[in-house]
Design a protein around this motif. Structure first.
Motif, PDB file in Angstrom:
ATOM      1  N   GLN A 190       0.832  -1.197   0.000  1.00 10.53           N
ATOM      2  CA  GLN A 190       0.000   0.000   0.000  1.00 10.53           C
ATOM      3  C   GLN A 190       0.874   1.257   0.000  1.00 10.53           C
ATOM      4  N   LYS A 191       0.363   2.326  -0.605  1.00  8.51           N
ATOM      5  CA  LYS A 191       1.141   3.556  -0.757  1.00  8.51           C
ATOM      6  C   LYS A 191       0.730   4.657   0.222  1.00  8.51           C
ATOM      7  N   ARG A 192      -0.480   4.587   0.758  1.00  2.44           N
ATOM      8  CA  ARG A 192      -0.972   5.662   1.623  1.00  2.44           C
ATOM      9  C   ARG A 192      -1.286   5.134   3.022  1.00  2.44           C
ATOM     10  N   TYR A 205      -8.377  12.818  17.687  1.00  3.78           N
ATOM     11  CA  TYR A 205      -7.265  12.554  16.776  1.00  3.78           C
ATOM     12  C   TYR A 205      -6.835  13.816  16.035  1.00  3.78           C
ATOM     13  N   LEU A 206      -5.528  13.892  15.765  1.00  2.00           N
ATOM     14  CA  LEU A 206      -4.972  14.842  14.809  1.00  2.00           C
ATOM     15  C   LEU A 206      -4.355  13.995  13.702  1.00  2.00           C
ATOM     16  N   ASN A 207      -4.981  13.977  12.532  1.00  2.00           N
ATOM     17  CA  ASN A 207      -4.608  13.046  11.454  1.00  2.00           C
ATOM     18  C   ASN A 207      -3.653  13.679  10.447  1.00  2.00           C
ATOM     19  N   GLN A 208      -2.683  12.879  10.008  1.00  2.00           N
ATOM     20  CA  GLN A 208      -1.762  13.276   8.947  1.00  2.00           C
ATOM     21  C   GLN A 208      -1.618  12.114   7.974  1.00  2.00           C
ATOM     22  N   GLU A 209      -1.858  12.377   6.684  1.00  2.00           N
ATOM     23  CA  GLU A 209      -1.730  11.330   5.673  1.00  2.00           C
ATOM     24  C   GLU A 209      -0.314  11.308   5.111  1.00  2.00           C
ATOM     25  N   ILE A 210       0.225  10.106   4.949  1.00  2.00           N
ATOM     26  CA  ILE A 210       1.584   9.925   4.436  1.00  2.00           C
ATOM     27  C   ILE A 210       1.527   9.047   3.191  1.00  2.00           C
ATOM     28  N   GLU A 211       2.231   9.460   2.142  1.00  2.00           N
ATOM     29  CA  GLU A 211       2.330   8.670   0.922  1.00  2.00           C
ATOM     30  C   GLU A 211       3.745   8.118   0.793  1.00  2.00           C
ATOM     31  N   VAL A 212       3.843   6.823   0.614  1.00  2.00           N
ATOM     32  CA  VAL A 212       5.146   6.167   0.516  1.00  2.00           C
ATOM     33  C   VAL A 212       5.753   6.456  -0.852  1.00  2.00           C
ATOM     34  N   PRO A 213       7.012   6.940  -0.928  1.00  2.00           N
ATOM     35  CA  PRO A 213       7.655   7.182  -2.229  1.00  2.00           C
ATOM     36  C   PRO A 213       7.783   5.887  -3.028  1.00  2.00           C
ATOM     37  N   HIS A 214       7.769   6.010  -4.353  1.00  2.00           N
ATOM     38  CA  HIS A 214       7.833   4.816  -5.210  1.00  2.00           C
ATOM     39  C   HIS A 214       9.113   4.026  -4.989  1.00  2.00           C
ATOM     40  N   HIS A 215      10.229   4.711  -4.761  1.00  2.00           N
ATOM     41  CA  HIS A 215      11.509   4.016  -4.608  1.00  2.00           C
ATOM     42  C   HIS A 215      11.639   3.350  -3.256  1.00  2.00           C
ATOM     43  N   ALA A 216      10.674   3.574  -2.359  1.00  2.00           N
ATOM     44  CA  ALA A 216      10.808   3.031  -1.008  1.00  2.00           C
ATOM     45  C   ALA A 216      10.697   1.519  -0.981  1.00  2.00           C
ATOM     46  N   ASP A 217      10.103   0.903  -2.018  1.00  2.00           N
ATOM     47  CA  ASP A 217       9.942  -0.547  -2.027  1.00  2.00           C
ATOM     48  C   ASP A 217      11.246  -1.280  -2.329  1.00  2.00           C
ATOM     49  N   SER A 218      12.193  -0.556  -2.874  1.00  4.23           N
ATOM     50  CA  SER A 218      13.448  -1.202  -3.262  1.00  4.23           C
ATOM     51  C   SER A 218      14.376  -1.299  -2.076  1.00  4.23           C
ATOM     52  N   SER A 219      14.760  -2.500  -1.718  1.00  7.90           N
ATOM     53  CA  SER A 219      15.710  -2.693  -0.626  1.00  7.90           C
ATOM     54  C   SER A 219      17.112  -2.403  -1.135  1.00  7.90           C
ATOM     55  N   PRO A 220      18.093  -2.194  -0.228  1.00  8.39           N
ATOM     56  CA  PRO A 220      19.474  -1.930  -0.683  1.00  8.39           C
ATOM     57  C   PRO A 220      20.013  -3.038  -1.583  1.00  8.39           C
ATOM     58  N   SER A 221      19.693  -4.315  -1.232  1.00 11.40           N
ATOM     59  CA  SER A 221      20.227  -5.415  -2.031  1.00 11.40           C
ATOM     60  C   SER A 221      19.659  -5.402  -3.442  1.00 11.40           C
ATOM     61  N   SER A 222      18.340  -5.082  -3.574  1.00 12.93           N
ATOM     62  CA  SER A 222      17.742  -5.051  -4.906  1.00 12.93           C
ATOM     63  C   SER A 222      18.320  -3.916  -5.727  1.00 12.93           C
ATOM     64  N   ARG A 223      18.623  -2.771  -5.057  1.00 14.25           N
ATOM     65  CA  ARG A 223      19.226  -1.659  -5.795  1.00 14.25           C
ATOM     66  C   ARG A 223      20.626  -2.019  -6.275  1.00 14.25           C
ATOM     67  N   VAL A 224      21.361  -2.786  -5.449  1.00 11.75           N
ATOM     68  CA  VAL A 224      22.701  -3.214  -5.855  1.00 11.75           C
ATOM     69  C   VAL A 224      22.618  -4.140  -7.056  1.00 11.75           C
ATOM     70  N   ARG A 225      21.638  -5.085  -7.009  1.00 11.26           N
ATOM     71  CA  ARG A 225      21.475  -6.002  -8.137  1.00 11.26           C
ATOM     72  C   ARG A 225      21.144  -5.233  -9.417  1.00 11.26           C
ATOM     73  N   THR A 226      20.304  -4.189  -9.289  1.00 14.30           N
ATOM     74  CA  THR A 226      19.941  -3.389 -10.452  1.00 14.30           C
ATOM     75  C   THR A 226      21.170  -2.691 -11.032  1.00 14.30           C
ATOM     76  N   GLN A 227      22.010  -2.164 -10.146  1.00  9.31           N
ATOM     77  CA  GLN A 227      23.230  -1.497 -10.603  1.00  9.31           C
ATOM     78  C   GLN A 227      24.148  -2.488 -11.325  1.00  9.31           C
ATOM     79  N   HIS A 228      24.245  -3.729 -10.789  1.00  4.79           N
ATOM     80  CA  HIS A 228      25.093  -4.740 -11.428  1.00  4.79           C
ATOM     81  C   HIS A 228      24.571  -5.098 -12.815  1.00  4.79           C
ATOM     82  N   CYS A 229      23.251  -5.222 -12.935  1.00  8.79           N
ATOM     83  CA  CYS A 229      22.663  -5.537 -14.245  1.00  8.79           C
ATOM     84  C   CYS A 229      22.976  -4.455 -15.265  1.00  8.79           C
ATOM     85  N   LEU A 230      22.872  -3.205 -14.833  1.00 10.58           N
ATOM     86  CA  LEU A 230      23.177  -2.106 -15.740  1.00 10.58           C
ATOM     87  C   LEU A 230      24.634  -2.130 -16.158  1.00 10.58           C
TER      88      LEU A 230
END
Length: 249
Positions: A190-192, A205-230
């Motif tokens: 989920q993003k919100r 309640y005092l409510n604040q909505e937060i939206e998760v950035p798209h890149h937040a799903d990528s773990s450090p290891s997956s980003r490393v693998r992506t860099q290696h593929c490139l």
């Protein structure tokens, strides 16, 4: 005879002082609720049936024995102003915080008597400042700094309560407010999310909505693998261009 005269003089002097003390009056609203961080003036109205010669006026605070605000002194407590006219004594709190709550006394003192009146000061809600960030892979952090009264943070995705998947810390500031931070462990895609501050005293309640950035799903290891593929892709392309260039020679 001399003893009788002395007794009468003492008695008359005592009665005279009592009369003069009774003639000095101070009036004030005894209970005042002030807004957080909003400049506030406490006031005691004074009246007397006699000229107030050699009068001393000052403010004291019950909870702080060293607190004294004297209009004639240069040693004024930080964040306060005090003034006096023949009609009123005023104490200004420049930026009220929970630390300023308590009982204040306006005092009027002279040789022939004295008077004082108390004002009980309470403070309303401090909403503070909100911030949020990614605390790590699959972790959202939200913070409410400078809030009062003490509160907790609950997490929601629509009507789904996710608070059990979070941790919370609360720190007390020197001004009596709280810094409250919570970290939510994300367990879905989920993003919100809703970071909600629940006031234990106010009951709301005092409510604040937060939206998760798209890149937040990528773990450090997956980003490393992506860099290696490139990197390998670039190497293969370079080899292909080199072989092609050799074939034309």
């Amino acid at each position: 005879m001399l003893v009788v005269m002395l007794f009468l003089i003492i008695l008359l002097t005592s009665d005279y002082s009592k009369v003069h003390a009774d003639q000095i009056q101070l009036r004030a609203f005894k209970h005042q609720r002030v807004n957080c961080n909003e400049r506030t003036v406490l006031q005691c109205n004074s009246s007397s049936l006699m000229p107030l010669n050699g009068v001393k006026v000052f403010w004291k605070k019950l909870e702080e024995k060293d607190f004294e605000c004297d209009p004639t002194s240069s040693n004024i407590p930080p964040g306060f102003e005090c003034n006096y006219t023949r009609e009123a004594l005023t104490l200004t709190i420049s930026n009220p915080t929970p630390a300023n709550m308590g009982t204040y006394f306006c005092c009027l003192q002279m040789d022939s008597g004295h008077a004082k009146e108390n004002i009980n000061v309470s403070i309303g809600e401090c909403t503070g400042e909100f911030s949020n960030q990614m605390a790590g892979p699959k972790q959202i952090q939200c913070s409410f700094n400078g809030v009062y009264p003490k509160a907790i943070i609950n997490w929601f995705h629509y009507d789904n309560n996710l608070t059990a998947n979070s941790t919370i810390t609360s720190l007390l500031n020197s001004d009596g407010t709280f810094n409250i931070t919570s970290v939510l462990n994300i367990q879905d895609d989920q993003k919100r999310y809703n970071c909600s501050l629940w006031s234990l005293e106010q009951g709301r309640y005092l409510n604040q909505e937060i939206e998760v950035p798209h890149h937040a799903d990528s773990s450090p290891s997956s980003r490393v693998r992506t860099q290696h593929c490139l990197s390998w892709t670039l190497i293969l392309l370079s080899l292909m261009f080199s072989l092609r260039a050799c074939s034309f020679l």
